[in-house]
Structure formats: structure tokens, C-alpha cells
Write an enzyme that holds these catalytic residues in place. Structure first.
Site, PDB file in Angstrom:
ATOM      1  N   GLN A 133     -19.083   3.908 -25.428  1.00 46.14           N
ATOM      2  CA  GLN A 133     -18.405   2.385 -25.437  1.00 46.14           C
ATOM      3  C   GLN A 133     -17.353   1.987 -24.916  1.00 46.14           C
ATOM      4  OE1 GLN A 133     -17.212   1.809 -29.855  1.00 46.14           O
ATOM      5  NE2 GLN A 133     -17.185  -0.068 -29.964  1.00 46.14           N
ATOM      6  N   SER A 134     -17.107   0.610 -24.535  1.00 40.21           N
ATOM      7  CA  SER A 134     -17.141   0.514 -23.013  1.00 40.21           C
ATOM      8  C   SER A 134     -15.195  -1.087 -23.404  1.00 40.21           C
ATOM      9  CB  SER A 134     -16.745   0.484 -21.757  1.00 40.21           C
ATOM     10  OG  SER A 134     -17.827  -0.483 -22.246  1.00 40.21           O
ATOM     11  N   VAL A 135     -16.615  -1.698 -24.746  1.00 43.47           N
ATOM     12  CA  VAL A 135     -15.296  -2.879 -25.946  1.00 43.47           C
ATOM     13  C   VAL A 135     -15.965  -2.898 -27.561  1.00 43.47           C
ATOM     14  CG1 VAL A 135     -15.722  -5.262 -25.933  1.00 43.47           C
ATOM     15  CG2 VAL A 135     -16.828  -4.584 -24.019  1.00 43.47           C
ATOM     16  N   ASP A 147     -26.073  -9.545 -21.273  1.00 43.72           N
ATOM     17  CA  ASP A 147     -24.613  -8.753 -20.557  1.00 43.72           C
ATOM     18  C   ASP A 147     -24.427  -9.296 -19.138  1.00 43.72           C
ATOM     19  OD1 ASP A 147     -24.280  -5.338 -21.472  1.00 43.72           O
ATOM     20  OD2 ASP A 147     -23.914  -6.154 -19.333  1.00 43.72           O
ATOM     21  N   HIS A 179     -21.071  -3.979 -31.050  1.00 40.35           N
ATOM     22  CA  HIS A 179     -21.775  -4.800 -30.345  1.00 40.35           C
ATOM     23  C   HIS A 179     -23.598  -4.023 -30.345  1.00 40.35           C
ATOM     24  CE1 HIS A 179     -20.007  -3.308 -27.434  1.00 40.35           C
ATOM     25  NE2 HIS A 179     -20.905  -2.753 -26.813  1.00 40.35           N
TER      26      HIS A 179
HETATM   27  P1  5GP Z   1     -20.211  -0.679 -24.330  1.00 40.57           P
HETATM   28  O1  5GP Z   1     -20.057  -0.235 -22.845  1.00 40.57           O
HETATM   29  O2  5GP Z   1     -19.129  -0.917 -24.926  1.00 40.57           O
HETATM   30  O3  5GP Z   1     -21.349  -0.281 -25.443  1.00 40.57           O
HETATM   31  O4  5GP Z   1     -20.973  -2.420 -23.694  1.00 40.57           O
HETATM   32  C1  5GP Z   1     -20.271  -3.198 -23.406  1.00 40.57           C
HETATM   33  C2  5GP Z   1     -21.285  -3.975 -22.834  1.00 40.57           C
HETATM   34  O5  5GP Z   1     -20.598  -5.788 -22.426  1.00 40.57           O
HETATM   35  C3  5GP Z   1     -20.993  -3.878 -21.020  1.00 40.57           C
HETATM   36  O6  5GP Z   1     -23.091  -3.451 -20.731  1.00 40.57           O
HETATM   37  C4  5GP Z   1     -20.794  -4.331 -20.261  1.00 40.57           C
HETATM   38  O7  5GP Z   1     -21.757  -4.832 -19.192  1.00 40.57           O
HETATM   39  C5  5GP Z   1     -20.600  -5.369 -21.126  1.00 40.57           C
HETATM   40  N1  5GP Z   1     -19.374  -6.555 -20.258  1.00 40.57           N
HETATM   41  C6  5GP Z   1     -18.149  -6.613 -20.104  1.00 40.57           C
HETATM   42  N2  5GP Z   1     -17.543  -7.550 -19.729  1.00 40.57           N
HETATM   43  C7  5GP Z   1     -18.584  -7.866 -20.282  1.00 40.57           C
HETATM   44  C8  5GP Z   1     -17.873 -10.230 -19.594  1.00 40.57           C
HETATM   45  O8  5GP Z   1     -16.705  -9.882 -19.305  1.00 40.57           O
HETATM   46  N3  5GP Z   1     -19.265 -10.135 -19.799  1.00 40.57           N
HETATM   47  C9  5GP Z   1     -20.778  -9.771 -20.705  1.00 40.57           C
HETATM   48  N4  5GP Z   1     -21.431 -11.067 -20.967  1.00 40.57           N
HETATM   49  N5  5GP Z   1     -20.982  -8.895 -20.782  1.00 40.57           N
HETATM   50  C10 5GP Z   1     -19.911  -7.698 -20.550  1.00 40.57           C
END
Ligand code: 5GP
Length: 113
Positions: A93-95, A30, A99
Site C-alpha cells: 500500500q502506498s496511498v 490508475d 481503495h
Molecule cells: P496502493 O499502492 O496504495 O495499493 O495503490 C495506489 C495506487 O494509486 C497505485 O496503483 C498508483 O499507481 C496509483 N496512483 C498514485 N498516484 C496517482 C495519481 O495521482 N492518480 C491516479 N489516478 N492514480 C495514482
């Protein structure tokens, strides 16, 4: 349709620290770690979020769990880690490409915030 951030990583269009890869999944560090070890276990198939998973995704979903155990072994995490899935924006969730977060290396509180 435009590809997700994680598809771009899978396709090597943007860089990432890749820890493990197989035909169904990739594991990266991450970019904003929330623990000394913070990995993302990502299926190559784009499933936007866990609740979008279908019966036909059973193999992929189970595989991600097994990969979590495998990388924990590879990295000698001493069988001590937490898996988190944020499902939906209100859950953090942001992406929107499914995952698993694998967190380890510090004490982890319960209940999570
Ligand atoms: P979510 O918020 O969707 O559960 O998790 C998305 C994760 O992706 C976050 O922990 C964030 O730090 C990580 N993330 C966002 N952009 C990138 C990136 O460009 N590269 C990597 N390796 N992680 C990322």
C-alpha cells in the site's frame, strides 16, 4: 490535517480519469496501470486502510464491492476481473486512503506476487 491524494482527486484539486461517481465512492483509472484495465474504487470517506474499517463503515465497504461489479458491467469486462486491496506498506500500500484495485484485460496469475 492535510488531505489525501484521493481526497484531492475527489475534490477536483488534481485531475484524474473519472469512470464513475456516486455519493459514497469514486472510480478512477490508475495512473500506472498494471493491466489493460486498472481502476481504483475509492470511498469518499477516508479510511486509511481496510484494517481501520469500523462497524459503522459496513455500508461503505459493501458499497465498494457492489460498485466494482457495476463498473465491470459498464465497461463490459465479461465478468472477468480481479479485485486487490493492499493493506499496509509491507503489503504494497502506498496511498493511505482505502481503495480497491480492479484489474482486467490480461491473464492474471495465481498466486499473486
Ligand atoms: P496502493 O499502492 O496504495 O495499493 O495503490 C495506489 C495506487 O494509486 C497505485 O496503483 C498508483 O499507481 C496509483 N496512483 C498514485 N498516484 C496517482 C495519481 O495521482 N492518480 C491516479 N489516478 N492514480 C495514482
Amino acid at each position: 490535517m492535510s488531505s489525501t491524494l484521493f481526497e484531492k482527486i475527489i475534490n477536483r484539486e488534481i485531475p484524474a480519469d473519472i469512470i464513475y461517481e456516486d455519493e459514497l465512492s469514486i472510480v478512477i483509472k490508475d495512473i500506472q496501470p498494471q493491466a489493460p484495465t486498472h481502476l481504483l474504487i475509492i470511498p469518499k470517506k477516508v479510511i486509511p486502510k481496510l484494517s481501520d474499517g469500523l462497524e459503522e463503515d459496513k455500508e461503505t465497504l459493501g458499497h465498494m464491492m457492489l460498485v466494482a461489479g457495476k463498473v465491470a458491467d459498464l465497461l463490459n469486462l465479461d465478468d472477468t476481473f480481479r479485485i486487490v486491496i493492499n493493506n499496509g506498506a509491507k503489503a504494497g500500500q502506498s496511498v493511505f486512503h482505502l481503495h480497491l484495485h480492479l484489474l482486467s484485460g490480461r491473464s492474471l496469475n495465481w498466486p499473486p506476487g
